[in-house]
Design a protein around this motif. Structure first.
Motif, PDB file in Angstrom:
ATOM      1  N   SER A 117      71.314   4.189 -63.356  1.00 46.74           N
ATOM      2  CA  SER A 117      72.721   4.460 -63.601  1.00 46.74           C
ATOM      3  C   SER A 117      73.342   3.328 -64.407  1.00 46.74           C
ATOM      4  O   SER A 117      72.721   2.272 -64.619  1.00 46.74           O
ATOM      5  CB  SER A 117      73.463   4.599 -62.272  1.00 46.74           C
ATOM      6  N   ALA A 118      74.584   3.515 -64.820  1.00 50.85           N
ATOM      7  CA  ALA A 118      75.277   2.469 -65.579  1.00 50.85           C
ATOM      8  C   ALA A 118      75.392   1.190 -64.749  1.00 50.85           C
ATOM      9  O   ALA A 118      75.185   0.076 -65.260  1.00 50.85           O
ATOM     10  CB  ALA A 118      76.657   2.957 -66.008  1.00 50.85           C
ATOM     11  N   ILE A 119      75.708   1.336 -63.470  1.00 50.47           N
ATOM     12  CA  ILE A 119      75.836   0.151 -62.607  1.00 50.47           C
ATOM     13  C   ILE A 119      74.490  -0.548 -62.461  1.00 50.47           C
ATOM     14  O   ILE A 119      74.397  -1.784 -62.527  1.00 50.47           O
ATOM     15  CB  ILE A 119      76.392   0.555 -61.226  1.00 50.47           C
ATOM     16  N   GLU A 120      73.426   0.225 -62.283  1.00 46.27           N
ATOM     17  CA  GLU A 120      72.094  -0.370 -62.163  1.00 46.27           C
ATOM     18  C   GLU A 120      71.682  -1.052 -63.459  1.00 46.27           C
ATOM     19  O   GLU A 120      71.080  -2.146 -63.433  1.00 46.27           O
ATOM     20  CB  GLU A 120      71.084   0.703 -61.779  1.00 46.27           C
ATOM     21  N   MET A 121      71.995  -0.443 -64.594  1.00 45.22           N
ATOM     22  CA  MET A 121      71.669  -1.066 -65.878  1.00 45.22           C
ATOM     23  C   MET A 121      72.402  -2.395 -66.038  1.00 45.22           C
ATOM     24  O   MET A 121      71.835  -3.378 -66.520  1.00 45.22           O
ATOM     25  CB  MET A 121      72.027  -0.121 -67.025  1.00 45.22           C
ATOM     26  N   GLU A 122      73.657  -2.438 -65.632  1.00 44.13           N
ATOM     27  CA  GLU A 122      74.412  -3.686 -65.733  1.00 44.13           C
ATOM     28  C   GLU A 122      73.808  -4.761 -64.839  1.00 44.13           C
ATOM     29  O   GLU A 122      73.674  -5.923 -65.247  1.00 44.13           O
ATOM     30  CB  GLU A 122      75.871  -3.457 -65.371  1.00 44.13           C
ATOM     31  N   ARG A 123      73.424  -4.377 -63.624  1.00 42.80           N
ATOM     32  CA  ARG A 123      72.843  -5.353 -62.703  1.00 42.80           C
ATOM     33  C   ARG A 123      71.481  -5.837 -63.192  1.00 42.80           C
ATOM     34  O   ARG A 123      71.142  -7.017 -63.063  1.00 42.80           O
ATOM     35  CB  ARG A 123      72.725  -4.744 -61.312  1.00 42.80           C
ATOM     36  N   MET A 124      70.694  -4.941 -63.757  1.00 42.87           N
ATOM     37  CA  MET A 124      69.418  -5.360 -64.340  1.00 42.87           C
ATOM     38  C   MET A 124      69.652  -6.315 -65.505  1.00 42.87           C
ATOM     39  O   MET A 124      68.973  -7.332 -65.637  1.00 42.87           O
ATOM     40  CB  MET A 124      68.614  -4.136 -64.795  1.00 42.87           C
ATOM     41  N   GLY A 125      70.617  -5.972 -66.360  1.00 40.56           N
ATOM     42  CA  GLY A 125      70.947  -6.851 -67.472  1.00 40.56           C
ATOM     43  C   GLY A 125      71.351  -8.231 -67.002  1.00 40.56           C
ATOM     44  O   GLY A 125      70.961  -9.245 -67.594  1.00 40.56           O
ATOM     45  N   GLN A 126      72.122  -8.285 -65.921  1.00 38.46           N
ATOM     46  CA  GLN A 126      72.557  -9.575 -65.391  1.00 38.46           C
ATOM     47  C   GLN A 126      71.364 -10.409 -64.936  1.00 38.46           C
ATOM     48  O   GLN A 126      71.273 -11.604 -65.247  1.00 38.46           O
ATOM     49  CB  GLN A 126      73.514  -9.367 -64.229  1.00 38.46           C
ATOM     50  N   SER A 127      70.435  -9.801 -64.219  1.00 35.93           N
ATOM     51  CA  SER A 127      69.247 -10.525 -63.762  1.00 35.93           C
ATOM     52  C   SER A 127      68.408 -10.994 -64.943  1.00 35.93           C
ATOM     53  O   SER A 127      67.887 -12.122 -64.953  1.00 35.93           O
ATOM     54  CB  SER A 127      68.413  -9.635 -62.841  1.00 35.93           C
ATOM     55  N   ILE A 128      68.299 -10.150 -65.962  1.00 36.09           N
ATOM     56  CA  ILE A 128      67.543 -10.519 -67.162  1.00 36.09           C
ATOM     57  C   ILE A 128      68.240 -11.660 -67.895  1.00 36.09           C
ATOM     58  O   ILE A 128      67.589 -12.606 -68.371  1.00 36.09           O
ATOM     59  CB  ILE A 128      67.369  -9.284 -68.068  1.00 36.09           C
ATOM     60  N   GLY A 129      69.568 -11.607 -67.992  1.00 39.49           N
ATOM     61  CA  GLY A 129      70.310 -12.693 -68.616  1.00 39.49           C
ATOM     62  C   GLY A 129      70.099 -14.009 -67.889  1.00 39.49           C
ATOM     63  O   GLY A 129      69.978 -15.081 -68.511  1.00 39.49           O
ATOM     64  N   GLU A 130      70.051 -13.954 -66.555  1.00 36.19           N
ATOM     65  CA  GLU A 130      69.825 -15.169 -65.773  1.00 36.19           C
ATOM     66  C   GLU A 130      68.434 -15.736 -66.035  1.00 36.19           C
ATOM     67  O   GLU A 130      68.257 -16.958 -66.141  1.00 36.19           O
ATOM     68  CB  GLU A 130      70.004 -14.858 -64.284  1.00 36.19           C
ATOM     69  N   GLU A 257      73.886  -4.344 -71.947  1.00 36.73           N
ATOM     70  CA  GLU A 257      74.254  -5.488 -72.802  1.00 36.73           C
ATOM     71  C   GLU A 257      75.305  -6.368 -72.122  1.00 36.73           C
ATOM     72  O   GLU A 257      75.230  -7.608 -72.175  1.00 36.73           O
ATOM     73  CB  GLU A 257      74.780  -4.977 -74.140  1.00 36.73           C
ATOM     74  N   GLN A 258      76.294  -5.729 -71.492  1.00 38.13           N
ATOM     75  CA  GLN A 258      77.324  -6.492 -70.786  1.00 38.13           C
ATOM     76  C   GLN A 258      76.708  -7.316 -69.658  1.00 38.13           C
ATOM     77  O   GLN A 258      77.097  -8.461 -69.418  1.00 38.13           O
ATOM     78  CB  GLN A 258      78.391  -5.544 -70.238  1.00 38.13           C
ATOM     79  N   GLY A 259      75.731  -6.728 -68.964  1.00 40.30           N
ATOM     80  CA  GLY A 259      75.060  -7.445 -67.898  1.00 40.30           C
ATOM     81  C   GLY A 259      74.310  -8.662 -68.413  1.00 40.30           C
ATOM     82  O   GLY A 259      74.376  -9.749 -67.810  1.00 40.30           O
ATOM     83  N   ILE A 260      73.592  -8.499 -69.526  1.00 42.10           N
ATOM     84  CA  ILE A 260      72.867  -9.630 -70.112  1.00 42.10           C
ATOM     85  C   ILE A 260      73.834 -10.752 -70.479  1.00 42.10           C
ATOM     86  O   ILE A 260      73.602 -11.933 -70.156  1.00 42.10           O
ATOM     87  CB  ILE A 260      72.075  -9.177 -71.357  1.00 42.10           C
ATOM     88  N   GLN A 261      74.917 -10.396 -71.139  1.00 41.10           N
ATOM     89  CA  GLN A 261      75.880 -11.416 -71.555  1.00 41.10           C
ATOM     90  C   GLN A 261      76.495 -12.120 -70.350  1.00 41.10           C
ATOM     91  O   GLN A 261      76.660 -13.344 -70.347  1.00 41.10           O
ATOM     92  CB  GLN A 261      76.966 -10.787 -72.427  1.00 41.10           C
ATOM     93  N   TYR A 262      76.787 -11.358 -69.290  1.00 40.06           N
ATOM     94  CA  TYR A 262      77.358 -11.963 -68.087  1.00 40.06           C
ATOM     95  C   TYR A 262      76.356 -12.909 -67.425  1.00 40.06           C
ATOM     96  O   TYR A 262      76.717 -14.014 -66.991  1.00 40.06           O
ATOM     97  CB  TYR A 262      77.776 -10.869 -67.106  1.00 40.06           C
ATOM     98  N   GLY A 263      75.096 -12.477 -67.333  1.00 43.95           N
ATOM     99  CA  GLY A 263      74.070 -13.328 -66.738  1.00 43.95           C
ATOM    100  C   GLY A 263      73.869 -14.616 -67.502  1.00 43.95           C
ATOM    101  O   GLY A 263      73.651 -15.692 -66.906  1.00 43.95           O
ATOM    102  N   LEU A 264      73.955 -14.540 -68.815  1.00 43.96           N
ATOM    103  CA  LEU A 264      73.867 -15.747 -69.641  1.00 43.96           C
ATOM    104  C   LEU A 264      75.099 -16.628 -69.445  1.00 43.96           C
ATOM    105  O   LEU A 264      74.993 -17.847 -69.231  1.00 43.96           O
ATOM    106  CB  LEU A 264      73.717 -15.367 -71.113  1.00 43.96           C
ATOM    107  N   ASN A 265      76.273 -16.023 -69.526  1.00 44.26           N
ATOM    108  CA  ASN A 265      77.519 -16.785 -69.444  1.00 44.26           C
ATOM    109  C   ASN A 265      77.629 -17.562 -68.135  1.00 44.26           C
ATOM    110  O   ASN A 265      78.012 -18.731 -68.119  1.00 44.26           O
ATOM    111  CB  ASN A 265      78.721 -15.859 -69.584  1.00 44.26           C
ATOM    112  N   ARG A 266      77.299 -16.912 -67.034  1.00 51.19           N
ATOM    113  CA  ARG A 266      77.465 -17.567 -65.734  1.00 51.19           C
ATOM    114  C   ARG A 266      76.469 -18.717 -65.550  1.00 51.19           C
ATOM    115  O   ARG A 266      76.599 -19.511 -64.622  1.00 51.19           O
ATOM    116  CB  ARG A 266      77.339 -16.567 -64.600  1.00 51.19           C
ATOM    117  N   ASN A 267      75.479 -18.785 -66.444  1.00 51.62           N
ATOM    118  CA  ASN A 267      74.519 -19.885 -66.410  1.00 51.62           C
ATOM    119  C   ASN A 267      74.664 -20.814 -67.607  1.00 51.62           C
ATOM    120  O   ASN A 267      73.740 -21.553 -67.960  1.00 51.62           O
ATOM    121  CB  ASN A 267      73.095 -19.317 -66.339  1.00 51.62           C
ATOM    122  N   GLY A 268      75.834 -20.764 -68.230  1.00 51.73           N
ATOM    123  CA  GLY A 268      76.172 -21.749 -69.250  1.00 51.73           C
ATOM    124  C   GLY A 268      75.713 -21.452 -70.649  1.00 51.73           C
ATOM    125  O   GLY A 268      75.821 -22.312 -71.526  1.00 51.73           O
TER     126      GLY A 268
END
Length: 315
Positions: A117-130, A257-268
Motif C-alpha cells: 500500500s501507499a503507507i507501506e511503500m512510504e515506510r519501506m522508503g524510510q527504512s531504505i533511506g536510513e 520517494e517521500q519515505g526515502i527522503q524522510y529517512g535520509l533527512n532524519r539521519n542528516g
C-alpha cells in the motif's frame, strides 16, 4: 526489474564434493545437508548451502576473485547500522574466487513493490533511506573506483563536463551498436541540456553501493533486513544509488520517494531540490554503461532502451 536479462557471466557449477570442501575450509565441523542455486544475481553465481544443526550460508562464486576480496574488506568498514550479511570466509576453488557469506532472512524488495500500500511503500522508503544514510557514513579522500584495499585506483567524479564526456565515450564505443541513431541524438541533447545540474551535487566522496535496488535488498515487513552484493561499490555521489533504486516505476512511487527522503533527512543527509532529476541523470550513466559491450542480450537491450526513453522523455 531486470526481468529475463541475459547473463554475461555463465553460471559456475560446483560439484557437491566441492561445496563440502569449501564449507569445511571455513568450519571443519560443518556437514552439508542441501545445496540450492539461487536465482537473481547476474554477475556472481550464488548457492544457498544448508548445514546440519547450523545456520545456512551463501557460497558466492566468481572468476573475479578481486571483487570478493574488495567486498570482504569493505564489510570490515561498514558502520554498525548497515544491515549487511557477515562476510565469513574467502577462499578459492579450481581457479574461481569463493566467498562464504551469512544467510539473511527476508523477502526481496522487488517482490514487495507490487503488493504494498501507499503507507507501506512510504515506510519501506524510510527504512531504505536510513540504510542509505548509514552507507554514506563511509568517507573517501577522492571519487572513483576502488581497488581491493578500498583505495581509489581510478578517479571518476560526475561534474557537468565529465557527465557529457562520459556519455559521449559510451556512444563512441559499443553503446552506439544497440540504440537507433535518433535516440542517441536525443540522449546527447538531453545530456547537454541538463549537465549543469551536477553543479548542485555536494554529496561528497562517500561510499556508493553501486547496485542498490530491489534485487539486492531484503525486507522483513517494511524494514530492511539486509543489503546484499557489494561487488560494485565505489566512492562517489549518493545520486548513483538513489537513481538505481528509482530506476523502475511502481504503484505508489511518490510515497516511496517521500519515505526515502524522510529517512535520509532524519539521519542528516539533505538532498538538493533537484534530487530526483540528478538521480535520473546519474542512472543514465549506469544505463548507457550497461550497453557498452560487444555482446548484449536482446532482453537486456529492450529493457534498458525503455528505461532510457523514460528518463529523457519524462525524467
Amino acid at each position: 526489474m531486470k526481468t529475463n536479462w541475459e547473463r554475461h557471466n555463465p553460471i559456475i557449477e560446483l560439484p557437491l564434493e566441492a561445496v563440502r570442501s569449501i564449507v569445511r575450509s571455513h568450519d571443519r565441523e560443518s556437514i552439508v545437508q542441501q545445496v540450492n542455486l539461487l536465482s537473481g544475481g547476474l554477475s556472481h553465481t550464488n548457492y544457498r548451502v544448508d548445514r546440519v544443526n547450523q545456520e545456512p550460508v551463501i557460497v558466492r562464486v566468481t572468476k573475479n576473485r578481486d571483487s570478493l576480496l574488495r567486498e570482504r574488506n569493505l564489510h570490515t568498514r561498514l558502520p554498525a547500522p548497515v544491515r549487511a550479511p557477515h562476510f565469513m570466509h574467502l577462499t578459492q576453488w579450481n581457479g574461481y574466487g569463493i566467498g562464504i557469506v551469512e544467510w539473511k532472512n527476508g523477502n526481496l524488495l522487488r517482490d514487495q513493490f507490487s503488493q504494498s500500500s501507499a503507507i507501506e511503500m512510504e515506510r519501506m522508503g524510510q527504512s531504505i533511506g536510513e540504510q542509505l544514510a548509514a552507507i554514506r557514513e563511509v568517507p573517501f579522500n577522492t571519487y572513483g573506483f576502488l581497488d581491493t584495499d578500498l583505495a581509489v585506483q581510478q578517479e571518476f567524479r560526475l561534474t557537468p563536463e565529465t557527465f557529457k564526456t562520459t556519455i559521449d565515450s559510451f556512444f563512441s564505443g559499443y553503446s552506439s551498436k544497440w540504440l537507433p541513431v535518433y535516440l542517441i541524438e536525443e540522449i546527447l541533447s538531453y545530456v547537454s541540456t541538463n549537465a549543469y545540474l551536477f553543479e548542485e551535487d555536494d554529496s561528497g566522496a562517500r561510499l556508493v553501493h553501486g547496485d542498490f535496488n530491489g534485487l539486492n535488498l531484503l525486507m522483513e515487513g517494511t524494514d530492511v533486513s539486509a543489503v546484499l552484493d557489494w561487488e560494485f561499490a565505489l566512492s562517489g555521489s549518493i545520486y548513483f544509488d538513489i537513481g538505481n533504486m528509482l530506476r523502475y516505476e511502481f504503484l505508489h512511487m511518490r510515497s516511496f520517494e517521500q519515505g526515502i527522503q524522510y529517512g535520509l533527512n532524519r539521519n542528516g543527509v539533505i538532498l538538493t531540490n533537484n534530487w530526483k532529476t540528478l538521480a535520473k541523470l546519474a542512472d543514465l550513466v549506469a544505463l548507457c554503461s550497461l550497453l557498452n559491450r560487444p555482446v548484449c542480450g536482446e532482453n537486456r537491450v529492450k529493457d534498458i532502451t525503455n528505461l532510457i526513453k523514460g528518463t529523457i522523455y519524462t525524467g
